[in-house]
Design a protein around this motif. Structure first.
Motif: not given
Length: 284
Positions: A144-166
């Protein structure tokens, strides 16, 4: 009669000055609507700068995550080769200087087995249960710790991809409002008057889409890579538990060579030479 004419002449300039003052007031009043145009331009520019900032963050995250995944793949491949080429489970536990998620999962597994082999006297909730349960829990926590390290920063990419067109659409709408206001003041709706301001406003939407596309592609790519790495770690942890089961979840502590004192080691030799000299009749 002459006096009447001169009086009328004196009044006429005063009457002529009234429209001039009214024109000045009208010009002054007509200069105030320039503020909405300035505000509209500032908002559109601010929107474009925000989108440029989003683009910089997106490409920086893509570069960082790409380097991270390259290193993880290299480390996991290297450690997996060393692990499976070891002679036995004990030899695999003696491997040192390894990096990567697979190496860290194995290290926590070997540490848990050493602690369970009578090497610890701690009796608390963390160490309750049999050895297999303890090993499974520790491996799962590390994964679970390794999974958290792998997923770090992906939430920012998802947010930018969602709100940039708006965000870009907001700048476009505001720019079009300002453009229509300036067109209405000019009193002309010809193509050369309309195309310029509205075309500039539409740039914000184009920039928003250009920022969102790399963010969405990067997010989907790294999510797929994380699933592959997670599945690999899951298979490795299952194999680790099976190998530990064959050894009855027992692992020996690494044996360290005892340190010898050089002064103490020389004492027997000095004592022997002293006895030899006495046997030969030499008095010391």
């Amino acid at each position: 009669m002459t006096e009447t004419t001169s009086a009328a002449t004196a009044i006429t300039p005063a009457a002529n000055q009234i429209p001039v003052a009214g024109a000045d007031i009208a010009n002054a009043a007509g200069a105030t609507p320039a503020a909405p145009e300035i505000t509209s331009a500032l908002i559109v520019d601010a929107t474009l700068w925000i989108l440029i900032g989003f683009s910089v963050v997106t490409w920086a995250l893509i570069l960082i995550k790409g380097i991270q995944h390259l290193r993880i793949s290299q480390h996991n491949r290297s450690y997996g080769k060393k692990f499976w080429e070891a002679q036995d489970f004990q030899a695999a536990a003696a491997l040192e200087g390894n990096k990567g998620p697979a190496a860290r999962v194995a290290d926590i597994g070997f540490t848990t087995l050493i602690e369970a082999d009578g090497g610890t006297t701690t009796h608390d909730l963390e160490h309750t249960g049999d050895r297999q349960e303890l090993l499974d829990r520790r491996l799962r926590q590390q994964m679970q710790k390794e999974r958290g390290a792998l997923e770090s920063g992906l939430a920012i990419l998802a947010t930018i991809g969602s709100i940039s067109p708006f965000v870009g659409l907001f700048g476009t709408v505001w720019g079009i409002m300002g453009a229509l206001t300036s067109i209405s003041k000019s009193g002309s709706a010809s193509l050369d008057v309309v195309a310029g301001p509205i075309g500039e406003a539409l740039i914000a939407t184009a920039v928003g889409i250009a920022v969102a596309v790399p963010a969405v592609i990067g997010y989907n790519f790294f999510i797929r890579r994380n699933k592959v790495i997670w599945a690999s770690l899951d298979d490795f942890s299952i194999d680790f538990v099976h190998l530990a089961l064959k050894t009855s979840f027992l692992i020996k502590r690494p044996v360290t060579a005892p340190r010898t004192n050089s002064v103490t080691a020389k004492k027997p030799a000095l004592k022997a030479s002293h006895e030899e000299l006495q046997a030969e009749g030499v008095q010391i």
